[in-house]
Design a protein around this motif. Structure first.
Motif, PDB file in Angstrom:
ATOM      1  N   LEU A  22     -13.752  -0.273   8.539  1.00 31.12           N
ATOM      2  CA  LEU A  22     -15.020  -0.188   9.282  1.00 31.12           C
ATOM      3  C   LEU A  22     -16.157  -0.815   8.491  1.00 31.12           C
ATOM      4  CD1 LEU A  22     -14.763   3.406  10.774  1.00 31.12           C
ATOM      5  CD2 LEU A  22     -14.556   1.225  11.973  1.00 31.12           C
ATOM      6  N   LEU A  23     -16.159  -0.591   7.190  1.00 35.47           N
ATOM      7  CA  LEU A  23     -17.185  -1.197   6.336  1.00 35.47           C
ATOM      8  C   LEU A  23     -17.092  -2.715   6.374  1.00 35.47           C
ATOM      9  CD1 LEU A  23     -19.411  -0.576   4.216  1.00 35.47           C
ATOM     10  CD2 LEU A  23     -17.619  -0.734   2.509  1.00 35.47           C
ATOM     11  N   LEU A  24     -15.861  -3.231   6.374  1.00 38.35           N
ATOM     12  CA  LEU A  24     -15.667  -4.684   6.460  1.00 38.35           C
ATOM     13  C   LEU A  24     -16.180  -5.227   7.781  1.00 38.35           C
ATOM     14  CD1 LEU A  24     -14.420  -7.270   5.255  1.00 38.35           C
ATOM     15  CD2 LEU A  24     -12.311  -6.647   6.420  1.00 38.35           C
ATOM     16  N   LEU A  25     -15.918  -4.511   8.856  1.00 36.96           N
ATOM     17  CA  LEU A  25     -16.366  -4.984  10.169  1.00 36.96           C
ATOM     18  C   LEU A  25     -17.882  -4.920  10.320  1.00 36.96           C
ATOM     19  CD1 LEU A  25     -13.643  -3.415  12.479  1.00 36.96           C
ATOM     20  CD2 LEU A  25     -13.902  -5.804  11.812  1.00 36.96           C
ATOM     21  N   ARG A  26     -18.537  -3.978   9.643  1.00 34.46           N
ATOM     22  CA  ARG A  26     -19.979  -3.812   9.775  1.00 34.46           C
ATOM     23  C   ARG A  26     -20.762  -4.537   8.689  1.00 34.46           C
ATOM     24  NH1 ARG A  26     -21.865   1.992  11.042  1.00 34.46           N
ATOM     25  NH2 ARG A  26     -23.701   0.731  11.345  1.00 34.46           N
ATOM     26  N   ALA A  27     -20.097  -5.268   7.804  1.00 31.94           N
ATOM     27  CA  ALA A  27     -20.786  -5.950   6.704  1.00 31.94           C
ATOM     28  C   ALA A  27     -21.726  -7.004   7.257  1.00 31.94           C
ATOM     29  CB  ALA A  27     -19.779  -6.579   5.770  1.00 31.94           C
ATOM     30  N   GLN A  28     -22.914  -7.090   6.629  1.00 31.28           N
ATOM     31  CA  GLN A  28     -23.937  -7.987   7.144  1.00 31.28           C
ATOM     32  C   GLN A  28     -23.911  -9.370   6.504  1.00 31.28           C
ATOM     33  OE1 GLN A  28     -27.503  -5.836   6.512  1.00 31.28           O
ATOM     34  NE2 GLN A  28     -27.057  -4.322   8.094  1.00 31.28           N
ATOM     35  N   ASP A  29     -23.437  -9.464   5.271  1.00 36.80           N
ATOM     36  CA  ASP A  29     -23.399 -10.775   4.623  1.00 36.80           C
ATOM     37  C   ASP A  29     -22.079 -10.934   3.865  1.00 36.80           C
ATOM     38  OD1 ASP A  29     -23.881  -8.952   2.669  1.00 36.80           O
ATOM     39  OD2 ASP A  29     -25.533 -10.028   1.744  1.00 36.80           O
ATOM     40  N   ALA A  30     -21.928 -12.118   3.268  1.00 41.29           N
ATOM     41  CA  ALA A  30     -20.662 -12.457   2.622  1.00 41.29           C
ATOM     42  C   ALA A  30     -20.362 -11.577   1.411  1.00 41.29           C
ATOM     43  CB  ALA A  30     -20.672 -13.919   2.211  1.00 41.29           C
ATOM     44  N   MET A  31     -21.386 -11.217   0.657  1.00 43.57           N
ATOM     45  CA  MET A  31     -21.156 -10.404  -0.536  1.00 43.57           C
ATOM     46  C   MET A  31     -20.639  -9.011  -0.180  1.00 43.57           C
ATOM     47  SD  MET A  31     -21.581 -12.408  -2.936  1.00 43.57           S
ATOM     48  CE  MET A  31     -21.613 -11.429  -4.389  1.00 43.57           C
ATOM     49  N   HIS A  32     -21.149  -8.440   0.886  1.00 40.42           N
ATOM     50  CA  HIS A  32     -20.658  -7.129   1.314  1.00 40.42           C
ATOM     51  C   HIS A  32     -19.215  -7.230   1.815  1.00 40.42           C
ATOM     52  CE1 HIS A  32     -25.007  -6.035   1.445  1.00 40.42           C
ATOM     53  NE2 HIS A  32     -24.490  -4.976   0.846  1.00 40.42           N
ATOM     54  N   ARG A  33     -18.888  -8.352   2.479  1.00 42.63           N
ATOM     55  CA  ARG A  33     -17.507  -8.539   2.931  1.00 42.63           C
ATOM     56  C   ARG A  33     -16.560  -8.689   1.743  1.00 42.63           C
ATOM     57  NH1 ARG A  33     -19.978 -12.405   6.546  1.00 42.63           N
ATOM     58  NH2 ARG A  33     -20.644 -11.217   8.335  1.00 42.63           N
ATOM     59  N   ILE A  34     -17.013  -9.396   0.717  1.00 42.05           N
ATOM     60  CA  ILE A  34     -16.194  -9.560  -0.486  1.00 42.05           C
ATOM     61  C   ILE A  34     -15.937  -8.201  -1.122  1.00 42.05           C
ATOM     62  CG2 ILE A  34     -16.196 -10.480  -2.838  1.00 42.05           C
ATOM     63  CD1 ILE A  34     -17.826 -12.861  -1.715  1.00 42.05           C
ATOM     64  N   LEU A  35     -16.971  -7.396  -1.239  1.00 40.36           N
ATOM     65  CA  LEU A  35     -16.812  -6.060  -1.816  1.00 40.36           C
ATOM     66  C   LEU A  35     -15.907  -5.188  -0.967  1.00 40.36           C
ATOM     67  CD1 LEU A  35     -20.418  -5.332  -3.063  1.00 40.36           C
ATOM     68  CD2 LEU A  35     -18.395  -5.729  -4.433  1.00 40.36           C
ATOM     69  N   ALA A  36     -16.051  -5.273   0.357  1.00 42.00           N
ATOM     70  CA  ALA A  36     -15.209  -4.468   1.242  1.00 42.00           C
ATOM     71  C   ALA A  36     -13.744  -4.886   1.122  1.00 42.00           C
ATOM     72  CB  ALA A  36     -15.686  -4.601   2.684  1.00 42.00           C
ATOM     73  N   LEU A  37     -13.495  -6.182   1.032  1.00 46.58           N
ATOM     74  CA  LEU A  37     -12.110  -6.645   0.869  1.00 46.58           C
ATOM     75  C   LEU A  37     -11.523  -6.188  -0.464  1.00 46.58           C
ATOM     76  CD1 LEU A  37     -12.187 -10.243   2.363  1.00 46.58           C
ATOM     77  CD2 LEU A  37     -10.904  -8.277   3.192  1.00 46.58           C
ATOM     78  N   GLU A  38     -12.327  -6.204  -1.502  1.00 48.06           N
ATOM     79  CA  GLU A  38     -11.854  -5.731  -2.807  1.00 48.06           C
ATOM     80  C   GLU A  38     -11.509  -4.245  -2.759  1.00 48.06           C
ATOM     81  OE1 GLU A  38     -10.551  -6.058  -6.547  1.00 48.06           O
ATOM     82  OE2 GLU A  38     -11.274  -7.710  -5.333  1.00 48.06           O
TER      83      GLU A  38
END
Length: 88
Positions: A22-38
């Motif tokens: 859910l955090l990955l789907l709601r991420a607003q920018d690329a850095m948050h997506r990178i952190l969520a994937l990690e």
């Protein structure tokens, strides 16, 4: 008693996996997506480790280690690309 602890750990890791998704789907920018994937990969590594213990097979540990190494390398490359605009 160890079986109960493993069941709780497996259930907790599964809940964290859903929360990370859910955090990955709601991420607003690329850095948050990178952190969520990690975070998601770290949880999958934990799940593979628990599964290895439950089934008493060692190749899940090998898969977890390989996944952790690939994730670390991918995170470094993506973070470098996000900050500098090029991976190398």
């Amino acid at each position: 008693m160890p079986q109960l602890a493993l069941d709780i750990a497996f259930g907790w890791a599964t809940l964290l996996l859903v929360g990370g998704g859910l955090l990955l789907l709601r991420a607003q920018d690329a850095m948050h997506r990178i952190l969520a994937l990690e975070v998601l990969v770290s949880i999958v590594v934990a799940l593979l480790t628990i599964l290895s213990y439950l089934r008493d097979v060692s190749y899940y540990i090998d898969a977890a280690l390989a996944l952790a190494l690939l994730s670390f390398t991918a995170t470094l490359v993506v973070a470098r690309y996000a900050t500098r605009g090029r991976p190398f």
